[in-house]
Design a protein around this motif. Structure first.
Motif, PDB file in Angstrom:
ATOM      1  N   UNK A  98      19.119   7.021 -12.818  1.00  0.00           N
ATOM      2  CA  UNK A  98      18.179   7.509 -13.580  1.00  0.00           C
ATOM      3  C   UNK A  98      16.633   6.292 -12.751  1.00  0.00           C
ATOM      4  N   UNK A  99      16.679   6.356 -11.500  1.00  0.00           N
ATOM      5  CA  UNK A  99      15.621   5.481 -10.427  1.00  0.00           C
ATOM      6  C   UNK A  99      15.017   5.818  -8.786  1.00  0.00           C
ATOM      7  N   UNK A 100      15.802   7.413  -9.376  1.00  0.00           N
ATOM      8  CA  UNK A 100      15.170   8.353  -8.511  1.00  0.00           C
ATOM      9  C   UNK A 100      14.413   9.394  -9.474  1.00  0.00           C
ATOM     10  N   UNK A 101      13.478  10.320  -9.589  1.00  0.00           N
ATOM     11  CA  UNK A 101      12.954  11.012  -9.665  1.00  0.00           C
ATOM     12  C   UNK A 101      12.292  12.110  -8.829  1.00  0.00           C
ATOM     13  N   UNK A 102      12.156  13.437  -8.986  1.00  0.00           N
ATOM     14  CA  UNK A 102      11.970  14.374  -7.866  1.00  0.00           C
ATOM     15  C   UNK A 102      11.037  15.055  -9.164  1.00  0.00           C
ATOM     16  N   UNK A 103       9.749  15.311  -9.020  1.00  0.00           N
ATOM     17  CA  UNK A 103       9.115  16.564  -9.951  1.00  0.00           C
ATOM     18  C   UNK A 103       8.370  17.525  -9.049  1.00  0.00           C
ATOM     19  N   UNK A 104       7.850  18.507  -9.683  1.00  0.00           N
ATOM     20  CA  UNK A 104       7.187  19.579  -9.061  1.00  0.00           C
ATOM     21  C   UNK A 104       7.818  20.503  -8.725  1.00  0.00           C
ATOM     22  N   UNK A 105       7.552  21.517  -8.730  1.00  0.00           N
ATOM     23  CA  UNK A 105       7.597  22.653  -7.920  1.00  0.00           C
ATOM     24  C   UNK A 105       8.033  22.763  -6.916  1.00  0.00           C
ATOM     25  N   UNK A 106       7.170  22.303  -6.139  1.00  0.00           N
ATOM     26  CA  UNK A 106       7.871  23.041  -4.153  1.00  0.00           C
ATOM     27  C   UNK A 106       8.730  21.564  -4.111  1.00  0.00           C
ATOM     28  N   UNK A 107       8.524  19.611  -4.627  1.00  0.00           N
ATOM     29  CA  UNK A 107       9.205  19.423  -4.604  1.00  0.00           C
ATOM     30  C   UNK A 107      10.648  19.563  -4.906  1.00  0.00           C
ATOM     31  N   UNK A 108      10.732  19.796  -5.592  1.00  0.00           N
ATOM     32  CA  UNK A 108      11.835  20.300  -6.267  1.00  0.00           C
ATOM     33  C   UNK A 108      12.683  21.441  -5.297  1.00  0.00           C
ATOM     34  N   UNK A 109      11.963  22.303  -5.317  1.00  0.00           N
ATOM     35  CA  UNK A 109      12.940  23.149  -4.246  1.00  0.00           C
ATOM     36  C   UNK A 109      13.264  23.114  -3.241  1.00  0.00           C
ATOM     37  N   UNK A 110      12.303  22.017  -2.501  1.00  0.00           N
ATOM     38  CA  UNK A 110      13.124  21.527  -1.260  1.00  0.00           C
ATOM     39  C   UNK A 110      14.204  20.733  -1.087  1.00  0.00           C
ATOM     40  N   UNK A 111      14.565  19.533  -2.549  1.00  0.00           N
ATOM     41  CA  UNK A 111      15.210  18.997  -3.038  1.00  0.00           C
ATOM     42  C   UNK A 111      16.240  19.934  -2.884  1.00  0.00           C
ATOM     43  N   UNK A 112      16.605  21.112  -3.867  1.00  0.00           N
ATOM     44  CA  UNK A 112      17.383  21.740  -4.062  1.00  0.00           C
ATOM     45  C   UNK A 112      18.192  22.691  -2.825  1.00  0.00           C
ATOM     46  N   UNK A 113      16.951  23.172  -1.448  1.00  0.00           N
ATOM     47  CA  UNK A 113      17.458  23.749  -0.450  1.00  0.00           C
ATOM     48  C   UNK A 113      18.288  23.120   0.007  1.00  0.00           C
ATOM     49  N   UNK A 138       8.672  21.725   7.550  1.00  0.00           N
ATOM     50  CA  UNK A 138       8.004  21.537   7.131  1.00  0.00           C
ATOM     51  C   UNK A 138       6.877  22.204   5.762  1.00  0.00           C
ATOM     52  N   UNK A 139       8.270  23.224   5.420  1.00  0.00           N
ATOM     53  CA  UNK A 139       6.975  24.292   4.352  1.00  0.00           C
ATOM     54  C   UNK A 139       7.389  23.369   3.652  1.00  0.00           C
ATOM     55  N   UNK A 140       6.393  23.787   2.254  1.00  0.00           N
ATOM     56  CA  UNK A 140       5.491  23.265   1.475  1.00  0.00           C
ATOM     57  C   UNK A 140       5.839  21.888   0.614  1.00  0.00           C
ATOM     58  N   UNK A 141       5.387  20.799   1.872  1.00  0.00           N
ATOM     59  CA  UNK A 141       5.589  19.397   1.985  1.00  0.00           C
ATOM     60  C   UNK A 141       4.636  19.036   1.756  1.00  0.00           C
ATOM     61  N   UNK A 142       3.669  19.187   2.214  1.00  0.00           N
ATOM     62  CA  UNK A 142       2.038  19.353   1.543  1.00  0.00           C
ATOM     63  C   UNK A 142       2.270  19.030   0.318  1.00  0.00           C
ATOM     64  N   UNK A 143       1.282  18.011  -0.421  1.00  0.00           N
ATOM     65  CA  UNK A 143       0.328  18.873  -1.437  1.00  0.00           C
ATOM     66  C   UNK A 143      -0.310  19.304  -1.652  1.00  0.00           C
TER      67      UNK A 143
END
Length: 612
Positions: A98-113, A138-143
């Motif tokens: 529980x020290x690293x959290x990834x939030x938001x659609x694009x961030x999570x999509x990239x994490x899962x992939x 770089x796809x969907x990397x920028x906010x």
């Protein structure tokens, strides 16, 4: 469908809302489930976070949880999930500690992939999955505040599904959602990619081979006869997928939204308005792996009349200039009175604007610290605490030390034991890591969306064995937890204002040093000027932007005429920011960081929250 979660495993949290029609997920959840199905095996536990109340929306079914993709699956109510997940926007991924959290659609999509690719034993499959992230991954990397493509995927497109889920009615005959409009217009634009010339020459070869089989334009025949083909003479590439000519994670992200729109719309009424989207959807149907993934999620492709008529590789005669008009759009302040705006320039318009501030007695006053009082004992600190460990040059690291000293001095003076301090736009954690060392009884939270920067921060945190830091990889607006102090060092443009507004909304104090003043822009929750004082004068949006551009005309020669003028303009922009905070009861102070040579952007804004 419930399986027990395995201990010590990263967990994916998705919005698991139900409607009266059964399990109907929000767009963000559907996109991640489809990607997970496409990847086939995801070594993540899945938690579907369900609200107690049932919606009564129009949405029925849609993409469901695919079988055998996740190592475990559970349904939980909101109050049953960890507080660190409740502090951010879903979807989110939480590490086992529980020290690293990834939030938001694009961030999570990239994490899962990336997780699926890294866990794949098949080198070929790993390469195919990573290719979905495009050039340099770089796809969907920028906010979304920076990238129109990310904004379309993460903000506009999900509304198509989410409005239906929340029972927002839509007139199928006339109403085309903004996300669909943006995507259709994108598909009509010329393709711009990193290896464009090479792709164009491949296309030219294909066109050359088509001579004799299909009629083509005389201009293309003349190209074939040329021994040398100049770049300007190459045929234009057509938008095949969302990112150009390659299938990517963007296509998977927006597919559930487009699929729902086409499924619930009378296509015959609007097919002439969305030819690019219809052609894109037909291309998606010929991707076997996507077809399988969609089937595993309980859905199948739609079929329309004359579905097999048009060839997918044909090149339309249209020049792509027709664009659907939006009722409202970005930068609407330029069109409110129907007049065309003339861009303001520093040379022509700045003197009159500065005179305007003089007439209204708007002065800029800076405070400063005693340099000896704010110094930190860097030599006595562990070496990993020094900014040079964050891969900075020695000169930049020295300047960064001075900048950190100014912020840390204020934070140490106002922080209380047990406070939560958020380092927004934290980068490699230069400020937050030092604060964690100096204030061991406070909880430090790093919020940053750049993966590489946080990788460096994690390495330093691990080496220092700091146990009072939590990292959120997400847009700053996706962090929704409470805190007492917000800090930001050189948050770019509008990000500085987003930090201040976030602090005000949580009634937290702030200590920030702004940067890139000329990159401010009106967005969905910030409008310039911000203070009632500047609006009463009035200062127009264009004048705020002009001040920002002039504020960026700084240099390392601090006595230079442009640098002096830039410092004044920085101050005026920050006076607007400070007055906006004062309107919410904050005590504010504007400082020049010491030594002032630590950065041309050496302003520091301090706002002390009103007592509750």
């Amino acid at each position: 469908m419930t399986k027990n979660i395995t201990a010590h495993e990263d967990t994916l949290y998705l919005d698991g809302e139900y409607t009266e029609h059964g399990q109907c997920f929000k767009a963000e959840t559907q996109s991640i489930l489809l990607l997970s199905s496409y990847c086939s095996k995801i070594q993540l536990s899945l938690v579907l976070v369900t609200k107690v109340c049932l919606n009564k929306g129009q949405l029925k079914n849609g993409i469901q949880v695919p079988d055998d993709c996740f190592s475990s699956i559970e349904n939980k109510l909101d109050h049953e999930i960890p507080s660190c997940i409740r502090d951010c926007r879903l979807p989110a991924v939480c590490s086992s500690d529980q020290t690293n959290i990834y939030s938001g659609l694009c961030t999570v999509l990239r994490f899962v992939l990336k997780r699926a690719a890294n866990m794949s034993a098949d080198v070929g499959n790993k390469s195919k999955l990573l290719s979905l992230l495009g050039h340099r991954l770089y796809c969907l990397k920028a906010c979304s505040e920076v990238s129109p493509r990310t904004k379309m995927c993460e903000i506009h497109m999900p509304l198509i599904v989410n409005n239906a889920l929340s029972d927002t009615k839509r007139n199928n005959e006339i109403d085309i959602p903004e996300g669909i409009v943006l995507f259709e217009n994108l598909m009509k634009q010329p393709v711009v990619i990193h290896n464009m010339d090479k792709r164009q020459r491949v296309l030219l070869q294909k066109l050359d081979k088509s001579i004799g089989n299909e009629p083509i334009k005389d201009s293309l025949i003349s190209k074939k006869e040329k021994q040398v083909v100049w770049t300007k003479d190459l045929p234009q590439l057509e938008h095949v997928f969302a990112e150009g000519v390659d299938f990517s994670i963007s296509d998977i992200c927006i597919f559930p939204c487009v699929h729902y729109f086409l499924k619930t719309t009378n296509i015959s009424l609007i097919k002439d308005k969305i030819p690019g989207i219809l052609k894109w959807y037909k291309r998606m149907k010929v991707l076997p792996r996507l077809k399988t993934a969609l089937f595993k999620c309980g859905e199948s492709f739609l079929h329309f009349e004359n579905d097999g008529g048009e060839k997918l590789d044909s090149h339309p005669e249209s020049n792509g200039t027709e664009v659907i008009e939006l009722a409202t759009g970005e930068n609407s302040e330029d069109k409110k009175d129907g007049k065309k705006r003339i861009e303001m320039t520093i040379r022509r318009d700045l003197p009159a604007l500065l005179q305007k501030f003089n007439l209204y007695n708007i002065a800029v006053e800076f405070s400063k610290f005693n340099e000896d009082e704010i110094l930190l004992e860097w030599k006595s600190f562990p070496k990993e605490l020094h900014p040079i460990e964050g891969e900075l040059s020695s000169l930049r690291a020295m300047r960064k030390c001075h900048q950190i000293e100014n912020l840390a001095h204020v934070v140490k003076n106002i922080a209380k034991e047990g406070d939560r301090i958020v380092d927004f736009c934290s980068g490699g954690g230069h400020v937050g890591i030092v604060l964690a060392h100096l204030l061991p009884n406070c909880k430090i939270i790093l919020v940053e969306n750049k993966e590489e920067s946080l990788d460096r921060a994690r390495a330093r945190i691990s080496a220092l064995k700091l146990n009072n830091i939590t990292i959120y990889q997400c847009n700053l607006e996706y962090f929704r937890g409470s805190f007492e102090i917000g800090v930001a060092l050189h948050a770019c443009g509008v990000a500085s204002d987003m930090v201040v507004q976030t602090c005000i909304s949580r009634k937290a104090s702030f200590v920030i040093s702004p940067c890139c003043y000329g990159k401010v822009r009106n967005c969905h929750w910030i409008n310039y000027p911000q203070s009632k004082l500047f609006r009463r004068i009035p200062v127009l949006f264009e004048e705020s932007l002009l001040l920002g551009h002039a504020a960026d005309k700084t240099s390392w020669n601090f006595e230079n005429k442009h640098a002096v003028e830039g410092k004044l303009c920085m101050g005026l922009v920050d006076v607007d920011r400070m007055n906006a905070a004062k309107e919410h009861g904050y005590n504010t102070e504007l400082y020049t960081m010491q030594p002032h040579t630590c950065s041309p952007k050496n302003n520091m804004l301090v706002g002390i929250a009103p007592a509750l």
